[in-house]
Design a protein around this motif. Structure first.
Motif, short mmCIF file in Angstrom:
data_model
loop_
_atom_site.label_atom_id
_atom_site.label_comp_id
_atom_site.label_asym_id
_atom_site.label_seq_id
_atom_site.Cartn_x
_atom_site.Cartn_y
_atom_site.Cartn_z
N SER A 341 -1.56 1.93 -5.75
CA SER A 341 -2.94 2.18 -6.19
C SER A 341 -3.13 3.59 -6.75
O SER A 341 -4.12 3.85 -7.45
CB SER A 341 -3.92 1.95 -5.03
OG SER A 341 -3.71 2.89 -3.99
N ARG A 345 -5.08 0.68 -10.76
CA ARG A 345 -6.19 0.14 -9.98
C ARG A 345 -5.93 -1.33 -9.65
O ARG A 345 -5.25 -2.03 -10.40
CB ARG A 345 -7.48 0.28 -10.77
CG ARG A 345 -7.90 1.73 -11.00
CD ARG A 345 -9.14 1.82 -11.86
NE ARG A 345 -9.52 3.22 -12.11
CZ ARG A 345 -10.53 3.60 -12.88
NH1 ARG A 345 -11.27 2.66 -13.48
NH2 ARG A 345 -10.79 4.87 -13.06
N ASP A 347 -7.61 -3.91 -10.07
CA ASP A 347 -8.02 -4.88 -11.09
C ASP A 347 -7.11 -4.87 -12.31
O ASP A 347 -7.27 -5.67 -13.23
CB ASP A 347 -9.47 -4.62 -11.52
CG ASP A 347 -9.67 -3.21 -12.08
OD1 ASP A 347 -8.76 -2.38 -11.92
OD2 ASP A 347 -10.74 -2.96 -12.68
N ASN A 348 -6.13 -3.96 -12.31
CA ASN A 348 -5.17 -3.89 -13.41
C ASN A 348 -4.03 -4.87 -13.14
O ASN A 348 -3.50 -4.92 -12.02
CB ASN A 348 -4.63 -2.45 -13.51
CG ASN A 348 -3.84 -2.20 -14.77
OD1 ASN A 348 -3.00 -3.01 -15.17
ND2 ASN A 348 -4.08 -1.05 -15.40
#
Length: 443
Positions: A341, A345, A347-348
């Motif tokens: 992280s 991120r 959501d990547n």
């Protein structure tokens, strides 16, 4: 005198760690250089730029391969002469090998600029990623000579009983790199080229300090009037060829990882590989640092023919590496998500790829330390042939086999499994070599 007592002290865990801990800390900080670039680049520019850093890594490894060979091989040759009480000759050889490194640096820098655009043009990269690659490498190559001097002075400071100074240089350079990364990227918006410049200036700290330290006659090793002994150059080259082979094939294997990931996943896969390599590089730096720390002791005791100390040093080293292996595996598994992280991120799409890959690749850390130590040990014992066989088999032959076969069977997971499988195969070979040469060296 203290100069004489350092190698004359009893071989105990406490004395070994006094010698090795500064070099472990040093190599850990050195591993931060590239990691810090990746951290700032991924967060301030994006994962495409992070992919570019990994895509330039093979070229950088090729550039520094010869220097790595001369640094490790030369250190072993010179410290063996010190153990044989040929001190003046050792200092002359040291001066000669440093000059050779400077000349190599200029040549490799020139070749890098001449071939750079052709290399990236053949990778079918997107325009943005290709541009990042050229920008990063063009700035990095400016510092080729200081970086090669840093490689050498780091090892020679350790051999000259200045491991603490070497550590201080690495810490200072690492902090400077972090500060300049922020200044160049966040402050001046210099882009990925600014990250390369920050890294080069960080590396230059050890180069500058080394030139000052080794110009002083009170140093155990220092510059003398130039005497060109090409036999010494050949001995250093042959003895350190395993480390050069490791640097070369690491570059080749990194290229294979990148190409395979581009085929299966695309540029997101290259970014995921980059993150996992940072984690593995950080853990491996512990083993590399320990091997660097004890290498002068191994060379000295071999030259002195002190089999009792040599045997005790090797046995204690294996125990230390076993402990480090268990700790690094545990930490890597527990901290996988927080580590990933930092660079991507949740959501990547890169995030999930890297989390899965790191959990699989962490298995390799059970074996990496023993393989690094085995290769470094034979280099220190001036057996470059065995060291080269171990390094080449581990870094190229076994990796090539696993990289070709496993992805065909398991897909992306096969790519992640390639590293632990290759390291396990290398460990089997290292154990065979260890016992085969045990009687010869008396360990």
């Amino acid at each position: 005198m203290e100069d004489q007592n350092v190698y004359g002290k009893p071989v105990t865990l406490k004395n070994i760690l006094k010698f090795a801990v500064p070099t472990i800390a040093m190599t850990v900080f050195m591993s931060f250089y590239t990691m810090v670039d990746g951290l700032f680049v991924s967060n301030l520019i994006g994962t495409n730029a992070l992919s570019a850093i990994n895509l330039t890594a093979p070229v950088i490894q090729l550039v520094t391969a010869i220097s790595t060979m001369l640094a490790t091989g030369g250190s072993a040759v010179i410290m063996k002469k010190m153990g044989e009480q040929k001190k003046e000759e050792a200092k002359e050889d040291f001066t000669f090998l440093i000059l050779v490194n400077v000349l190599v640096g200029f040549v490799m820098c020139l070749l890098g600029y001449l071939l750079m655009e052709r290399i990236f043009a053949g990778m079918n990269l997107s325009k943005d990623v290709a541009g990042y690659c050229v920008e990063y490498l063009s700035r990095y190559l400016v510092f080729t000579v200081p970086i090669l001097l840093m490689n050498n002075f780091t090892l020679y400071m350790i051999a000259s009983e200045k491991a603490t100074l070497s550590l201080l240089c690495s810490v200072t350079g690492g902090v400077l790199n972090m500060v300049l990364d922020y200044v160049f990227l966040a402050g001046f918006h210099r882009g990925i080229g600014g990250a390369a410049t920050a890294t080069g200036l960080g590396y230059s700290v050890t180069a500058v300090v080394g030139l000052v330290v080794f110009s002083r006659k009170k140093s155990l090793l220092h510059f003398k009037k130039l005497v060109c002994r090409f036999k010494v150059l050949m001995n250093a080259a042959s003895n350190g060829c395993s480390e050069m082979a490791t640097a070369l094939v690491t570059g080749i294997i990194t290229m294979m990882f990148n190409w395979t990931m581009l085929h299966y996943v695309g540029e997101d896969g290259v970014a995921a590989v980059t993150i996992i390599m940072y984690v593995l590089m950080f853990a491996s730096s512990l083993y590399t640092g320990y091997s660097y720390g004890v290498a002068p002791m191994l060379s000295f005791y071999d030259g002195e023919r002190n089999f009792e100390k040599l045997k005790k040093l090797v046995l204690l080293s294996l125990r230390v590496i076993a402990v480090i292996s268990v700790v690094t595996v545990t930490v890597s598994l527990v901290m996988t998500k927080p580590l990933v992280s930092i660079f991507a991120r949740p959501d990547n799409p890169v995030y999930n790829l890297a989390v899965t890959g790191n959990r699989i690749c962490t298995i390799a850390l059970f074996f990496v330390g023993f393989n690094i130590f085995a290769s470094g040990m034979f280099t220190a014992l001036s057996n470059g042939v065995v060291s080269a066989v171990l390094a080449f088999s581990r870094s190229f032959v076994f990796m090539m086999i696993t990289m070709i076969v496993l992805p065909l069977i398991l897909g992306v997971n096969g790519i992640w499994l390639a590293t632990p499988t290759a390291e396990l195969m290398a460990l089997v070979l290292a154990v065979c070599m260890f016992f085969n040469y045990k009687k010869r060296y008396g360990y």
